[in-house]
Design a protein around this motif. Structure first.
Motif, PDB file in Angstrom:
ATOM      1  N   GLY A 108      62.695  34.081  -9.787  1.00  0.00           N
ATOM      2  CA  GLY A 108      62.990  34.494 -11.156  1.00  0.00           C
ATOM      3  C   GLY A 108      62.028  33.845 -12.131  1.00  0.00           C
ATOM      4  O   GLY A 108      61.430  34.509 -12.985  1.00  0.00           O
ATOM      5  N   GLN A 109      61.854  32.532 -11.962  1.00  0.00           N
ATOM      6  CA  GLN A 109      60.989  31.817 -12.897  1.00  0.00           C
ATOM      7  C   GLN A 109      59.515  32.169 -12.651  1.00  0.00           C
ATOM      8  O   GLN A 109      58.720  32.219 -13.583  1.00  0.00           O
ATOM      9  CB  GLN A 109      61.225  30.304 -12.783  1.00  0.00           C
ATOM     10  CG  GLN A 109      62.727  29.955 -12.874  1.00  0.00           C
ATOM     11  CD  GLN A 109      63.047  28.770 -13.757  1.00  0.00           C
ATOM     12  OE1 GLN A 109      62.722  28.787 -14.943  1.00  0.00           O
ATOM     13  NE2 GLN A 109      63.700  27.766 -13.224  1.00  0.00           N
ATOM     14  N   CYS A 110      59.166  32.433 -11.403  1.00  0.00           N
ATOM     15  CA  CYS A 110      57.783  32.820 -11.083  1.00  0.00           C
ATOM     16  C   CYS A 110      57.469  34.193 -11.688  1.00  0.00           C
ATOM     17  O   CYS A 110      56.426  34.400 -12.299  1.00  0.00           O
ATOM     18  CB  CYS A 110      57.607  32.846  -9.571  1.00  0.00           C
ATOM     19  SG  CYS A 110      55.975  33.360  -9.036  1.00  0.00           S
ATOM     20  N   LEU A 111      58.416  35.124 -11.537  1.00  0.00           N
ATOM     21  CA  LEU A 111      58.118  36.490 -11.992  1.00  0.00           C
ATOM     22  C   LEU A 111      58.169  36.631 -13.505  1.00  0.00           C
ATOM     23  O   LEU A 111      57.443  37.437 -14.075  1.00  0.00           O
ATOM     24  CB  LEU A 111      59.035  37.496 -11.300  1.00  0.00           C
ATOM     25  CG  LEU A 111      58.718  37.725  -9.820  1.00  0.00           C
ATOM     26  CD1 LEU A 111      59.223  39.070  -9.354  1.00  0.00           C
ATOM     27  CD2 LEU A 111      57.235  37.630  -9.502  1.00  0.00           C
ATOM     28  N   TYR A 112      58.997  35.802 -14.184  1.00  0.00           N
ATOM     29  CA  TYR A 112      58.913  35.907 -15.650  1.00  0.00           C
ATOM     30  C   TYR A 112      57.615  35.292 -16.165  1.00  0.00           C
ATOM     31  O   TYR A 112      57.107  35.691 -17.209  1.00  0.00           O
ATOM     32  CB  TYR A 112      60.175  35.418 -16.365  1.00  0.00           C
ATOM     33  CG  TYR A 112      60.451  33.927 -16.479  1.00  0.00           C
ATOM     34  CD1 TYR A 112      59.556  33.047 -17.084  1.00  0.00           C
ATOM     35  CD2 TYR A 112      61.683  33.408 -16.066  1.00  0.00           C
ATOM     36  CE1 TYR A 112      59.852  31.701 -17.223  1.00  0.00           C
ATOM     37  CE2 TYR A 112      61.996  32.061 -16.211  1.00  0.00           C
ATOM     38  CZ  TYR A 112      61.064  31.205 -16.784  1.00  0.00           C
ATOM     39  OH  TYR A 112      61.356  29.879 -16.932  1.00  0.00           O
ATOM     40  N   VAL A 113      57.062  34.327 -15.424  1.00  0.00           N
ATOM     41  CA  VAL A 113      55.741  33.800 -15.790  1.00  0.00           C
ATOM     42  C   VAL A 113      54.706  34.922 -15.704  1.00  0.00           C
ATOM     43  O   VAL A 113      53.930  35.164 -16.638  1.00  0.00           O
ATOM     44  CB  VAL A 113      55.335  32.629 -14.853  1.00  0.00           C
ATOM     45  CG1 VAL A 113      53.852  32.316 -14.993  1.00  0.00           C
ATOM     46  CG2 VAL A 113      56.171  31.388 -15.150  1.00  0.00           C
ATOM     47  N   ILE A 114      54.726  35.634 -14.579  1.00  0.00           N
ATOM     48  CA  ILE A 114      53.752  36.725 -14.407  1.00  0.00           C
ATOM     49  C   ILE A 114      53.985  37.804 -15.476  1.00  0.00           C
ATOM     50  O   ILE A 114      53.040  38.356 -16.042  1.00  0.00           O
ATOM     51  CB  ILE A 114      53.852  37.317 -12.981  1.00  0.00           C
ATOM     52  CG1 ILE A 114      53.511  36.225 -11.951  1.00  0.00           C
ATOM     53  CG2 ILE A 114      52.928  38.520 -12.826  1.00  0.00           C
ATOM     54  CD1 ILE A 114      53.741  36.624 -10.501  1.00  0.00           C
ATOM     55  N   GLN A 115      55.266  38.069 -15.754  1.00  0.00           N
ATOM     56  CA  GLN A 115      55.575  39.080 -16.776  1.00  0.00           C
ATOM     57  C   GLN A 115      55.077  38.638 -18.158  1.00  0.00           C
ATOM     58  O   GLN A 115      54.619  39.464 -18.951  1.00  0.00           O
ATOM     59  CB  GLN A 115      57.084  39.355 -16.804  1.00  0.00           C
ATOM     60  CG  GLN A 115      57.466  40.600 -17.572  1.00  0.00           C
ATOM     61  CD  GLN A 115      56.814  41.871 -17.020  1.00  0.00           C
ATOM     62  OE1 GLN A 115      56.418  41.915 -15.861  1.00  0.00           O
ATOM     63  NE2 GLN A 115      56.684  42.883 -17.862  1.00  0.00           N
TER      64      GLN A 115
END
Ligand SMILES: [Zn+2]
Length: 462
Positions: free
Chosen positions: A129-136
């Motif tokens: 979750g935290q990784c993908l919101y970074v990418i987002q």
């Protein structure tokens, strides 16, 4: 409208436009069972790493795998930014904890399910979750401006849940690629959205295994009691000498290198501790540390030595009159800045061996997977930017936190990149991280994206 408000409004609108697509990608990633510690998920680990490389390449990043001998690391960088802009390295991980006990999950751990605005899945928070919101956040900034406000490098670990053995080994070889001005570790959180904080420190760790051997096999306590030296007695006698009645560790040299807090540092941290709330929550009184320090200090800026487990003889129901052949203990020390884990491990091991009574053999081994402590200054630019971003997004003042836990990869990444670091993240106590029914709020995915984007915008101005 204040500058922060209009900047956030712009980011929020851009996020909302892409939210459905973002959630689709997030769910795809959650469906890959990337459990790093279980060999049967080896192929899934690689599939998850490849999925990230593809996802990042699709967003315009130059992404690749770094082989580590274990599970690969995903590394990606953005195209060149304006040369005057800083470089920001961001750390996440794509591996997750095992799901057992699987029957305790209300919905299957690798089938993400939304209930009451919460996404339930293993890794929903930690750390997909935290990784993908970074990418987002990066995609959002690219959508808006066509380029990022800073140069960004992503380092996505595949073995965080197993203490990052692979990345630790190769991090030095990748120094030039990791070089950065600022380092964000986005794998944390705080107790409640009412009181956000960013992490500026972690304690180090070293762990040891002690074995006391008395005889070839277990002995009858009638025939041999009063004759041999019972290894369990030897072990508890030795362990009893590790700490005095003031709660201080008695190992000579243990505190020699401890970096004390300066008065200035002391003012920057909040050492207040709510003993009643702690007791209500954990059913334990916070009285186990050094008498000379409060529980918050003992738990963050002072080193500790704890017995994590004891084994030997018969501890089951009823009784068995045995003198065990051997007894074992697992110990670990949490360390503070300037303490070298190898040195402290050696001091403790030597002290324990010196205490061996005649008649038993005492063996001590230091486990691999040690790590140094980190304590950064709250006034570092990266810490200030992250705190300001949380304040802007959550509308509450953001504090600075010293953690009691350990992140062995943090000092290694700082050293390899040359960057100052901050610990960020939006996980909350109630998210069931590492437990059944792990979940993350849809609202916090958005907050995370906005906070990250805002942090990068603020760092561009440094
Ligand atoms: Zn994590």
């Amino acid at each position: 409208m204040p500058a922060a408000d209009s900047a956030l409004k712009r980011l929020a609108e851009a996020y909302e436009k892409k939210e459905v697509k973002f959630l689709e990608a997030y769910f795809d990633c959650l469906r890959i069972p990337s459990v790093s510690s279980e060999p049967r998920y080896r192929d899934d680990m690689r599939e998850c790493a490849r999925w990230l490389v593809e996802h990042l390449s699709g967003a315009g990043f130059e992404a690749r795998l770094w082989e580590t001998g274990g599970h690969p690391v995903v590394f990606a960088e953005s195209g060149p930014a304006e040369p005057s802009r800083p470089t920001v390295l961001i750390y996440n991980h794509y591996d997750v904890q095992p799901v057992d006990p699987v029957e305790a999950w209300e919905t299957p751990p690798f089938e993400p399910t939304v209930r009451d605005g919460q996404v339930y899945a293993r890794g929903a928070v930690d750390n997909k979750g935290q990784c993908l919101y970074v990418i987002q956040a990066l995609k959002t900034l690219l959508d808006l401006d066509g380029r990022l406000p800073v140069k960004v490098k992503l380092c996505i670990d595949g073995e965080e849940e197993s203490a990052s053995p692979g990345l630790s080994k190769i991090v030095k070889d990748h120094g030039p690629e990791l070089a950065a001005d600022h380092l964000l570790l986005v794998d944390g959180g705080f107790a409640s959205l009412e009181s956000p904080s960013v992490g500026v420190g972690v304690r180090g760790i070293v762990s040891l295994r002690v074995e006391v051997v008395g005889s070839r096999g277990d002995l009858h306590s009638g025939t041999h009691g009063g004759v041999v030296y019972n290894p369990l007695h030897a072990l508890v006698e030795i362990l009893g000498r590790l700490r005095d009645e003031e709660g201080r560790i008695t190992v000579p040299g243990f505190y020699d290198e401890v970096a004390a807090l300066t008065e200035e540092e002391r003012r920057q941290f909040d050492f207040h501790f709510n003993a009643a709330r702690y007791e209500a929550r954990f059913g334990a009184r916070p009285v186990g540390g050094e008498r000379a320090y409060g529980p918050r200090e003992s738990g963050t800026i002072r080193p500790t030595l704890e017995i994590n487990g004891l084994a030997g003889g018969y501890g089951g129901d009823g009784f068995k009159t045995v003198i065990p052949a051997r007894a074992r203990a697992n110990l670990s020390c949490r360390l503070v800045p300037n303490q070298d884990p190898e040195v402290i491990g050696g001091l403790v091991a030597d002290f324990i061996k010196l205490q061996a009574p005649e008649g038993v053999e005492v063996r001590v081994s230091i486990n691999p997977g040690m790590g140094r402590a980190v304590r950064n200054r709250p006034d570092a630019a990266v810490v200030q930017a992250a705190a300001q971003a949380y304040q802007d997004v959550l509308g509450r003042p953001c504090g600075f936190r010293l953690g009691g836990g350990s992140i062995p990869i943090m000092p290694l990444l700082m050293e390899a990149s040359g960057a100052k670091a901050v610990l960020m993240g939006l996980s909350l106590d109630q998210d069931n991280v590492h437990a059944p029914n792990e979940h993350f709020g849809l609202d916090r995915l958005k907050m995370g994206c906005l906070t990250l984007a805002r942090t990068l915008e603020l760092l561009a101005e440094t």
